[in-house]
Write an enzyme that holds these catalytic residues in place. Sequence first.
Site, PDB file in Angstrom:
ATOM      1  N   ASN A  20      -2.399  13.472   3.905  1.00 58.06           N
ATOM      2  CA  ASN A  20      -3.346  14.030   4.888  1.00 58.06           C
ATOM      3  C   ASN A  20      -2.968  13.820   6.340  1.00 58.06           C
ATOM      4  O   ASN A  20      -3.835  13.904   7.202  1.00 58.06           O
ATOM      5  CB  ASN A  20      -4.769  13.464   4.669  1.00 58.06           C
ATOM      6  CG  ASN A  20      -5.333  13.897   3.353  1.00 58.06           C
ATOM      7  OD1 ASN A  20      -5.266  15.085   3.024  1.00 58.06           O
ATOM      8  ND2 ASN A  20      -5.857  12.970   2.579  1.00 58.06           N
ATOM      9  N   ARG A  71     -10.247   0.631  -6.609  1.00 54.21           N
ATOM     10  CA  ARG A  71     -10.449   1.075  -5.231  1.00 54.21           C
ATOM     11  C   ARG A  71     -11.739   1.877  -5.135  1.00 54.21           C
ATOM     12  O   ARG A  71     -11.993   2.752  -5.967  1.00 54.21           O
ATOM     13  CB  ARG A  71      -9.278   1.941  -4.818  1.00 54.21           C
ATOM     14  CG  ARG A  71      -9.251   2.280  -3.334  1.00 54.21           C
ATOM     15  CD  ARG A  71      -8.025   3.095  -3.035  1.00 54.21           C
ATOM     16  NE  ARG A  71      -7.747   3.189  -1.623  1.00 54.21           N
ATOM     17  CZ  ARG A  71      -7.185   4.258  -1.061  1.00 54.21           C
ATOM     18  NH1 ARG A  71      -6.858   5.304  -1.802  1.00 54.21           N
ATOM     19  NH2 ARG A  71      -6.951   4.292   0.236  1.00 54.21           N
ATOM     20  N   THR A  86      -7.163   9.512  -4.186  1.00 53.51           N
ATOM     21  CA  THR A  86      -8.280  10.338  -4.668  1.00 53.51           C
ATOM     22  C   THR A  86      -7.812  11.643  -5.312  1.00 53.51           C
ATOM     23  O   THR A  86      -8.527  12.193  -6.141  1.00 53.51           O
ATOM     24  CB  THR A  86      -9.235  10.681  -3.516  1.00 53.51           C
ATOM     25  OG1 THR A  86      -8.469  11.256  -2.439  1.00 53.51           O
ATOM     26  CG2 THR A  86      -9.961   9.448  -3.018  1.00 53.51           C
ATOM     27  N   ASP A 114       2.066   2.961   3.208  1.00 54.58           N
ATOM     28  CA  ASP A 114       1.196   4.118   2.940  1.00 54.58           C
ATOM     29  C   ASP A 114       2.001   5.363   2.554  1.00 54.58           C
ATOM     30  O   ASP A 114       1.483   6.482   2.568  1.00 54.58           O
ATOM     31  CB  ASP A 114       0.256   4.441   4.105  1.00 54.58           C
ATOM     32  CG  ASP A 114      -0.837   5.422   3.691  1.00 54.58           C
ATOM     33  OD1 ASP A 114      -1.287   5.352   2.538  1.00 54.58           O
ATOM     34  OD2 ASP A 114      -1.214   6.280   4.508  1.00 54.58           O
ATOM     35  N   HIS A 165       0.848  -1.200   0.000  1.00 57.65           N
ATOM     36  CA  HIS A 165       0.000   0.000   0.000  1.00 57.65           C
ATOM     37  C   HIS A 165       0.878   1.243   0.000  1.00 57.65           C
ATOM     38  O   HIS A 165       1.444   1.635   1.033  1.00 57.65           O
ATOM     39  CB  HIS A 165      -0.944   0.036   1.193  1.00 57.65           C
ATOM     40  CG  HIS A 165      -1.930   1.175   1.123  1.00 57.65           C
ATOM     41  ND1 HIS A 165      -3.200   1.043   0.603  1.00 57.65           N
ATOM     42  CD2 HIS A 165      -1.811   2.478   1.452  1.00 57.65           C
ATOM     43  CE1 HIS A 165      -3.831   2.198   0.639  1.00 57.65           C
ATOM     44  NE2 HIS A 165      -3.004   3.104   1.153  1.00 57.65           N
ATOM     45  N   CYS A 166       1.015   1.848  -1.151  1.00 58.03           N
ATOM     46  CA  CYS A 166       1.772   3.099  -1.276  1.00 58.03           C
ATOM     47  C   CYS A 166       1.227   3.840  -2.492  1.00 58.03           C
ATOM     48  O   CYS A 166       0.422   3.286  -3.251  1.00 58.03           O
ATOM     49  CB  CYS A 166       3.264   2.808  -1.412  1.00 58.03           C
ATOM     50  SG  CYS A 166       3.658   1.567  -2.646  1.00 58.03           S
ATOM     51  N   HIS A 167       1.633   5.076  -2.620  1.00 55.40           N
ATOM     52  CA  HIS A 167       1.084   5.930  -3.684  1.00 55.40           C
ATOM     53  C   HIS A 167       2.200   6.635  -4.429  1.00 55.40           C
ATOM     54  O   HIS A 167       3.309   6.786  -3.915  1.00 55.40           O
ATOM     55  CB  HIS A 167       0.188   7.022  -3.095  1.00 55.40           C
ATOM     56  CG  HIS A 167      -0.846   6.544  -2.132  1.00 55.40           C
ATOM     57  ND1 HIS A 167      -1.984   5.878  -2.517  1.00 55.40           N
ATOM     58  CD2 HIS A 167      -0.914   6.642  -0.780  1.00 55.40           C
ATOM     59  CE1 HIS A 167      -2.721   5.599  -1.441  1.00 55.40           C
ATOM     60  NE2 HIS A 167      -2.088   6.045  -0.373  1.00 55.40           N
TER      61      HIS A 167
END
Length: 295
Positions: free
Chosen positions: A256, A125, A78, A251, A32-34
């Site tokens: 945020n 997602r 998002t 993550d 889970h990473c972006h």
Amino acid sequence: MPASTMDKDWLSFHPAPSKPRFTPPPGAVDAHCHVFGPAAEFPFAPERKYTPCDASKDQLFALRDLLGFERNVIVQATCHGNDNRALLDALAHSNGRARGVASVAADVGNAELRRLHEAGVRGVRFNFLRRLADFTPREVLMSIAERIAPLGWHVVVYFEAEDLPELWDFFTRLPTIVVVDHMGRPDVSRPVDGPQFERFVRLLREHPNIWSKVSCPERLSLSGPPTYDDVVPFARRLVESFPDRVLWGTDWPHPNLKSHMPDDGTLVDMIPRIAPTAQLQRQLLVDNPMRLYWS
Ligand code: 0GY
């Protein structure tokens, strides 16, 4: 909002994460990473709820190497909406060492789905956090799930624990594997065997197609860094109860977060506390993500 002006209260990711003391097993996957932007090349979505800092594929791959991981699962956030170009660019430059979870609209064409599959996408997602995404009717989401099921993809869901009762029927009707982000965001000030987390455990116990990421102590913890002690019993309970249906991720770059920015090395050092044996560590970091993303 200009595409490249990050929010004023945005914390950038840790500038110099420590090398973890824990050595992940060979072939470990950060699931889970972006990647964000760079906005000059891959602008953020006009409908986004926040504007992050740029967090490039090269920075992500450097972190992967520093932490002792071999692969990444990059999850569409998002702030990029349904525009998966930054994700696809990262996959294309990963030498086969990254897979993706995309966001798509209900009218996505079959040719586009095939293109995403060939690029390394293996899931979509659905985001139910009101601060992150506008409401999408359940039947629209269900139609997307039905479209992607024949590809062997899964659905990743992100929601708050108090919304689980309302979402339960929808989740349990999904025709794919369902992967829950961040343990369904429990309130970790409540007991690990109290009604709220018990409901989440029951969801997994009764539905063998539902998996959980044991991720994001930095988001859930009230006790805080560097050890995030209050999150450990929740993650450990899931790892020990469902050893073949849990995933772990950094993550990075931690969108945020307003209070502090974690040192990703210390997040890795939590792994032996939530997966105390070599066997559990191998399932969490290698066997499970490889089965879901690379088989
Ligand atoms: C995460 C968590 C967050 C953000 C997103 O897609 C997103 O924008 O998932 C959050 O703000 O809690 O997993 O990245």
